[in-house]
Design an enzyme around this catalytic site. Structure first.
Site, short mmCIF file in Angstrom:
data_model
loop_
_atom_site.label_atom_id
_atom_site.label_comp_id
_atom_site.label_asym_id
_atom_site.label_seq_id
_atom_site.Cartn_x
_atom_site.Cartn_y
_atom_site.Cartn_z
N GLU A 60 0.83 -1.21 0.00
CA GLU A 60 0.00 0.00 0.00
C GLU A 60 0.86 1.26 0.00
OE1 GLU A 60 -3.04 0.50 -0.60
OE2 GLU A 60 -3.80 -1.54 -0.51
N TYR A 143 -6.56 6.46 4.43
CA TYR A 143 -6.83 5.40 3.46
C TYR A 143 -6.02 4.14 3.79
CZ TYR A 143 -6.08 2.36 -0.41
OH TYR A 143 -5.94 1.21 -1.15
N ASP A 161 -9.90 4.80 -1.99
CA ASP A 161 -8.87 5.38 -2.87
C ASP A 161 -9.56 5.91 -4.13
OD1 ASP A 161 -9.53 3.16 -4.32
OD2 ASP A 161 -7.50 2.36 -4.50
#
Ligand code: SF4
Length: 375
Positions: A60, A143, A161
């Site tokens: 990520e 996020y 996202d």
């Protein structure tokens, strides 16, 4: 046995006309599709199985502002070299920065290392499972905290996202423009988020946005949630999400100084730790201002007096928030022995292996007449 996923309740009409939607039916169709069609990505576990938190976190962070294709080799390299968060925490920061070179947005690499240290020291090498504790770690925003909580721990956390934002805006036909619509899209996404299988739902939405519900021409005919989609029903899918018009990107200008020693070594210096390209190596340059400095103004900022001659052409680089044009001045045959303040001489042959940001690689390639490439 896999448990059935349950969204909280049926999502309903929104104040400004976003459409009713049967959240349970959307999620059921989405997960059925995901079970058959999930993208195979090296950091993922098969549907129904929570993924390793270290793998989720590493991927990520790397995927922020970067494509899956670009990330895969870096992810493999990091995992091979530092197979656990504890191993990464024990690594030398310079080695981490060098392994990151070419991925861009270098503050991510510094935060990555700081976060690994925090997990190793404050959490005994185990990522925390809840969003709030994850959010307190370096480099983890809302996020990423939600994505890790959902994908690695199957917590009912809602990650939004760009891909998920687009899918939700279309499913509910949200016509309010971004960024003002962000909180509402997040609230609608939260209504959809099921538990259990929050992680699979999150990854299914990511896959849907990446492969079918694309920004310009969504492939609605093969979409697993087409029958629920308000934007498709109204024929407005391509127009959503609406984005507020942006002002033109600013343009900045500057000059860079390529100092060449008689033995071919090149002078580089380290940028201040905070700010753009913080802590990275650079070819010494002027400040980047609103107009191109003329020769006199540029040379006043040269790292030392020398016979600087301007090279033909300019180096152009696009950052997220501005475009940059750099004129390049070069001085050759400088004497061996001195170390200008703040600068270090690097043998030319070693440059390709150093953690040098893309814009400075362009300057070096321009000034040396050879492609340095990315690591
Ligand atoms: Fe996106 Fe079309 Fe699917 Fe709606 S039907 S979610 S617009 S691909």
């Amino acid at each position: 046995m896999r448990r059935a996923a349950r969204p909280d309740r049926m999502a309903s009409a929104d104040d400004d006309g976003a459409r009713d939607i049967d959240a349970g039916a959307v999620v059921a169709d989405l997960l059925t599709w995901y079970d058959k069609s999930a993208r195979l990505l090296p950091w993922r576990s098969p549907p129904g199985i929570a993924a390793d938190p270290y793998h989720v976190w590493l991927s990520e962070i790397m995927l922020q502002q970067t494509t899956v294709k670009a990330v895969i080799p870096y992810y493999a390299k990091f995992l091979d070299r530092w197979p656990t968060v504890t191993a990464l925490a024990a690594a030398d920061i310079e080695a981490v920065m060098a392994a990151w070179a070419g991925l861009g947005y270098y503050s991510r690499a510094r935060n990555l290392h700081a976060c690994a240290k925090a997990v190793a020291e404050a959490h005994q090498g185990h990522f925390p499972a809840d969003e709030a504790t994850l959010l307190a770690l370096p480099g983890i925003g809302s996020y990423t905290a939600a994505a890790i909580a959902a994908i690695a721990f199957d917590a009912r956390a809602t990650a939004v996202d760009g891909n998920i934002e687009r899918v939700v805006a279309r499913l509910f036909a949200v016509e309010e423009a971004l960024p003002a619509a962000k909180p509402r899209i997040k609230a609608l996404a939260a209504r959809l988020t099921p538990h259990p299988r929050a992680g699979d739902y999150t990854q299914a939405m990511m896959d849907l946005g990446a492969s079918i519900c694309s920004p310009r021409s969504p492939s609605c005919l093969v979409c697993p949630v087409r029958r629920h989609c308000a934007a498709h029903a109204r024929g407005i899918a391509e127009t959503l999400p609406v984005k507020a018009k942006k002002g033109e990107k600013p343009h900045r200008f500057g000059a860079a100084f390529l100092a060449m020693r008689a033995d071919g070594a090149v002078l580089l210096r380290r940028r201040p730790p905070k700010g753009l390209l913080g802590g990275m190596l650079e070819v010494p340059s002027t400040v980047w201002g609103p107009s191109m400095p003329d020769r006199g103004a540029a040379l006043a900022d040269a790292p030392f007096p020398a016979k600087w001659h301007p090279l033909a052409g300019i180096v152009r680089h696009t950052f997220t928030h501005f475009d940059l044009d750099l004129a390049v001045y070069r001085a050759d045959g400088l004497p061996i022995g001195g170390q200008p303040p703040g600068g270090v001489w690097y043998p030319r042959a070693s440059l390709a292996a150093e953690a040098i940001p893309s814009v400075m690689r362009k300057v070096l390639s321009h000034g040396l007449g050879q492609e340095l490439g990315e690591e």
